[in-house]
Design an enzyme around this catalytic site. Structure first.
Site, PDB file in Angstrom:
ATOM      1  N   LYS A   1       0.838  -1.204   0.000  1.00  0.00           N
ATOM      2  CA  LYS A   1       0.000   0.000   0.000  1.00  0.00           C
ATOM      3  C   LYS A   1       0.869   1.248   0.000  1.00  0.00           C
ATOM      4  O   LYS A   1       0.659   2.174  -0.775  1.00  0.00           O
ATOM      5  CB  LYS A   1      -0.882  -0.015   1.253  1.00  0.00           C
ATOM      6  CG  LYS A   1      -1.767   1.198   1.390  1.00  0.00           C
ATOM      7  CD  LYS A   1      -2.421   1.257   2.760  1.00  0.00           C
ATOM      8  CE  LYS A   1      -3.119  -0.048   3.063  1.00  0.00           C
ATOM      9  NZ  LYS A   1      -3.993   0.057   4.242  1.00  0.00           N
TER      10      LYS A   1
ATOM     11  N   LYS B   1       3.635  -2.019  11.239  1.00  0.00           N
ATOM     12  CA  LYS B   1       2.331  -1.964  11.929  1.00  0.00           C
ATOM     13  C   LYS B   1       2.566  -2.355  13.380  1.00  0.00           C
ATOM     14  O   LYS B   1       3.537  -3.035  13.685  1.00  0.00           O
ATOM     15  CB  LYS B   1       1.349  -2.956  11.289  1.00  0.00           C
ATOM     16  CG  LYS B   1      -0.098  -2.704  11.636  1.00  0.00           C
ATOM     17  CD  LYS B   1      -0.728  -1.635  10.772  1.00  0.00           C
ATOM     18  CE  LYS B   1      -2.070  -1.210  11.301  1.00  0.00           C
ATOM     19  NZ  LYS B   1      -2.764  -0.277  10.386  1.00  0.00           N
TER      20      LYS B   1
ATOM     21  N   ASP C   1      -5.013   3.686  14.196  1.00  0.00           N
ATOM     22  CA  ASP C   1      -5.769   2.626  13.509  1.00  0.00           C
ATOM     23  C   ASP C   1      -6.949   2.344  14.451  1.00  0.00           C
ATOM     24  O   ASP C   1      -7.299   3.226  15.258  1.00  0.00           O
ATOM     25  CB  ASP C   1      -4.885   1.377  13.286  1.00  0.00           C
ATOM     26  CG  ASP C   1      -5.542   0.339  12.375  1.00  0.00           C
ATOM     27  OD1 ASP C   1      -5.512   0.514  11.156  1.00  0.00           O
ATOM     28  OD2 ASP C   1      -6.110  -0.652  12.879  1.00  0.00           O
TER      29      ASP C   1
HETATM   30  P1  NDP Z   1     -11.977   3.152  14.572  1.00  0.00           P
HETATM   31  O1  NDP Z   1     -11.550   2.515  15.857  1.00  0.00           O
HETATM   32  O2  NDP Z   1     -12.100   4.617  14.500  1.00  0.00           O
HETATM   33  O3  NDP Z   1     -13.382   2.538  14.113  1.00  0.00           O
HETATM   34  C1  NDP Z   1     -13.557   1.176  13.918  1.00  0.00           C
HETATM   35  C2  NDP Z   1     -15.026   0.909  13.612  1.00  0.00           C
HETATM   36  O4  NDP Z   1     -15.171  -0.449  13.219  1.00  0.00           O
HETATM   37  C3  NDP Z   1     -15.911   1.091  14.831  1.00  0.00           C
HETATM   38  O5  NDP Z   1     -17.204   1.454  14.424  1.00  0.00           O
HETATM   39  C4  NDP Z   1     -15.904  -0.315  15.440  1.00  0.00           C
HETATM   40  O6  NDP Z   1     -17.020  -0.602  16.244  1.00  0.00           O
HETATM   41  C5  NDP Z   1     -15.909  -1.177  14.196  1.00  0.00           C
HETATM   42  N1  NDP Z   1     -15.232  -2.439  14.506  1.00  0.00           N
HETATM   43  C6  NDP Z   1     -13.966  -2.591  14.952  1.00  0.00           C
HETATM   44  N2  NDP Z   1     -13.695  -3.884  15.176  1.00  0.00           N
HETATM   45  C7  NDP Z   1     -14.808  -4.547  14.884  1.00  0.00           C
HETATM   46  C8  NDP Z   1     -15.161  -5.920  14.911  1.00  0.00           C
HETATM   47  N3  NDP Z   1     -14.293  -6.876  15.307  1.00  0.00           N
HETATM   48  N4  NDP Z   1     -16.404  -6.235  14.526  1.00  0.00           N
HETATM   49  C9  NDP Z   1     -17.276  -5.301  14.122  1.00  0.00           C
HETATM   50  N5  NDP Z   1     -17.012  -3.981  14.085  1.00  0.00           N
HETATM   51  C10 NDP Z   1     -15.795  -3.625  14.452  1.00  0.00           C
HETATM   52  O7  NDP Z   1     -10.953   2.590  13.464  1.00  0.00           O
HETATM   53  P2  NDP Z   1     -10.639   3.169  12.023  1.00  0.00           P
HETATM   54  O8  NDP Z   1     -11.842   3.785  11.437  1.00  0.00           O
HETATM   55  O9  NDP Z   1      -9.388   3.940  12.126  1.00  0.00           O
HETATM   56  O10 NDP Z   1     -10.275   1.822  11.237  1.00  0.00           O
HETATM   57  C11 NDP Z   1     -11.262   1.047  10.554  1.00  0.00           C
HETATM   58  C12 NDP Z   1     -10.594   0.170   9.522  1.00  0.00           C
HETATM   59  O11 NDP Z   1      -9.892   0.979   8.583  1.00  0.00           O
HETATM   60  C13 NDP Z   1      -9.547  -0.814  10.052  1.00  0.00           C
HETATM   61  O12 NDP Z   1      -9.560  -1.986   9.275  1.00  0.00           O
HETATM   62  C14 NDP Z   1      -8.249  -0.068   9.830  1.00  0.00           C
HETATM   63  O13 NDP Z   1      -7.130  -0.941   9.760  1.00  0.00           O
HETATM   64  C15 NDP Z   1      -8.534   0.582   8.494  1.00  0.00           C
HETATM   65  N6  NDP Z   1      -7.703   1.736   8.154  1.00  0.00           N
HETATM   66  C16 NDP Z   1      -7.644   2.830   8.971  1.00  0.00           C
HETATM   67  C17 NDP Z   1      -6.880   3.913   8.605  1.00  0.00           C
HETATM   68  C18 NDP Z   1      -6.886   5.182   9.388  1.00  0.00           C
HETATM   69  O14 NDP Z   1      -6.309   6.162   8.905  1.00  0.00           O
HETATM   70  N7  NDP Z   1      -7.505   5.251  10.541  1.00  0.00           N
HETATM   71  C19 NDP Z   1      -6.031   3.879   7.395  1.00  0.00           C
HETATM   72  C20 NDP Z   1      -6.240   2.712   6.555  1.00  0.00           C
HETATM   73  C21 NDP Z   1      -7.025   1.682   6.970  1.00  0.00           C
HETATM   74  P3  NDP Z   1     -16.854  -0.637  17.852  1.00  0.00           P
HETATM   75  O15 NDP Z   1     -16.686   0.786  18.251  1.00  0.00           O
HETATM   76  O16 NDP Z   1     -18.095  -1.261  18.341  1.00  0.00           O
HETATM   77  O17 NDP Z   1     -15.629  -1.471  18.128  1.00  0.00           O
END
Ligand code: NDP
Length: 451
Positions: A119, A131, A171
């Site tokens: 990526k 990571k 993350d």
């Molecule tokens: P956040 O912690 O801000 O949000 C995560 C969201 O996903 C929450 O709504 C959470 O719900 C839900 N979630 C997390 N784990 C689970 C699970 N096991 N089952 C169901 N729902 C789940 O994280 P991000 O938005 O930063 O990250 C989300 C995704 O994006 C990840 O895969 C991350 O690796 C990817 N990503 C993030 C980047 C970034 O800049 N932040 C960059 C590139 C990729 P709940 O609150 O109930 O846990």
């Protein structure tokens, strides 16, 4: 060179990966997807095989695992496990987020770190792959507990990172609050101000404008490119977004701005379906300020429904699906349901949210499919821009960063399409993104000798 030699090579290295890393299913899954994509490269350029390029790439340069002891609010000692995988530094310092979630283990950190190599290369920025994270669960913890945990975590991690060696970011479970505490502790230990050691910092202390929005915005810019190639746009499309965290919120914001209607989002407990359109202000307040569950949305918006079970969100008919929560949240059955319901485009805001079988369903049915490595690369790309600003001791305007982000997403799309075409898989962005990301890193590794 026969095609079979390339297939045998990839299969042989994959076998050694599964033997050497038993039970690491997520890591195996990420490796399999990338390896399978690379067969046409080895067909055309067998010298990569002589350089044992895959054998080297799948072995992290370094993995650190450490104890994180901290005191809870009752004065009781708690112990978590911390990780950092420094996977590949051929094209720049290790770069990749930190995840705090109870599910974190070596397999998850390694799958994320491995994908990050490709990526980061795709973004065109000079950043290697890494990571990290911990099995610490920030949910339900007080601010003070989160701070004490972050301080203890950084006390160890600080020995291994730096603006020119390894630059972590956020993350899942690591947002502005956590990055702030981590940065404070790093600064205290180092006795100097090295802004470039972490990205995703607050705007008052070296953070970049548009970094918070970058991953979600970037995912939607990527969808925009996919649609544009078909003479279409986001205007008037219905969109379903899973999750309600950082990536989801800003994916929803950009989709709304471009004229789409977002009708559902979720968290790990279940999903909210609002046929009149999700009110993003409510989601932002509930999640970013009050740190509540998404279920609370329906208390304020009785026209909406809450359903237990987050994967069922994919049963809602929509034009565009954006999985933005976590790995393997979208199964083969869900992919089939989305196709039956007429989905046009799917883009992965989260990392590896679709299972390998789900991806096959999308590709077989000619759904426009933006894989995570390409579609969510906007976050790390703007992190690299944050590092550039920190080095220059400057801060750029929001519009300037956003403009660069759009250009990066366009380039990622076109480079991935071109690589797919060149290697005989036209339109397949999974293969295209993997190949385009791979070539730059592989060539750099070879040019640098036996590393
Ligand atoms: P956040 O912690 O801000 O949000 C995560 C969201 O996903 C929450 O709504 C959470 O719900 C839900 N979630 C997390 N784990 C689970 C699970 N096991 N089952 C169901 N729902 C789940 O994280 P991000 O938005 O930063 O990250 C989300 C995704 O994006 C990840 O895969 C991350 O690796 C990817 N990503 C993030 C980047 C970034 O800049 N932040 C960059 C590139 C990729 P709940 O609150 O109930 O846990």
């Amino acid at each position: 060179m026969s095609h079979q030699v390339a297939v045998d090579y990839v299969n042989h290295v994959y076998e050694t990966v599964t033997k050497r890393n038993p039970n690491e299913t997520e890591f195996h899954q990420a490796v399999k997807e990338i390896f399978d994509s690379l067969v046409p490269v080895f067909d055309q350029n067998p010298s990569y095989i002589d350089h044992a390029i895959l054998e080297r790439m799948v072995e992290p340069e370094r993995i650190i695992s450490f104890r994180v002891p901290w005191l809870d609010d009752e004065g009781k000692i708690q112990v978590n496990r911390g990780f950092r995988v420094q996977f590949n530094s051929a094209i720049g310092p290790y770069k990749g987020g930190l995840r705090f979630h109870p599910s974190v283990n070596a397999s998850i950190i390694k799958f994320l770190g491995f994908e990050q190599i490709f990526k980061n290369s795709l973004t065109g920025q000079p950043i290697g792959g890494g990571k990290g994270g911990s099995d610490f669960d920030p949910k339900g913890k007080s601010d003070n507990e989160v701070m004490r945990f972050c301080q203890s975590f950084m006390t160890e991690l600080s020995k291994h990172i730096g603006p020119d060696t390894d630059v972590p970011a956020g993350d899942i479970g690591v947002g502005a609050r956590e990055v702030g505490y981590l940065f404070g502790q790093y600064k205290k230990i180092q006795g100097g101000y090295q802004a470039g050691v972490l990205t995703g910092k607050g705007l008052g202390f070296g953070g970049s404008l548009a970094r918070t929005e970058a991953t979600g915005y970037g995912t939607v810019y990527f969808v925009q490119e996919m649609l544009k190639d078909k003479g279409d746009s986001l205007s008037g499309k219905t969109v379903v977004v899973s999750g309600s965290g950082n990536v989801s919120i800003y994916a929803m914001e950009k989709a709304l701005e471009l004229g789409a209607k977002v009708i559902a989002c979720s968290d790990s407990n279940g999903y909210v379906y609002d046929p009149t359109g999700i009110k993003l202000d409510t989601v932002k307040r509930l999640k970013e300020v009050e740190r509540k569950r998404i279920k609370a949305y329906v208390d304020e918006h009785p026209e909406a429904e809450f359903h237990v079970g987050f994967e069922n969100i994919w049963t809602i008919p929509c034009d565009i699906a954006l999985p933005c929560a976590t790995q393997n949240e979208l199964s083969e059955a869900s992919a089939k349901r989305l196709v039956e319901n007429g989905v046009i485009a799917v883009a992965e805001g989260a990392n590896m949210p679709s299972t390998l079988q789900a991806v096959d369903v999308f590709l077989e049915n000619k759904v426009l499919f933006g894989p995570a490595k390409a579609a969510n690369a906007g976050g790390v790309a703007v992190s690299a821009l944050e590092m550039a600003q920190n080095s220059a001791r400057l801060s750029w305007k929001f519009e300037d960063v956003d403009e660069k982000l759009q250009e990066i997403m366009r380039n990622i799309y076109h480079n991935s399409m071109q690589a797919a075409e060149k290697y005989g898989k036209p339109g397949n962005l999974v293969v295209g993104a993997n190949i385009a990301g791979f070539l730059k890193v592989a060539d750099a590794m070879i040019a640098q000798g036996l590393i």
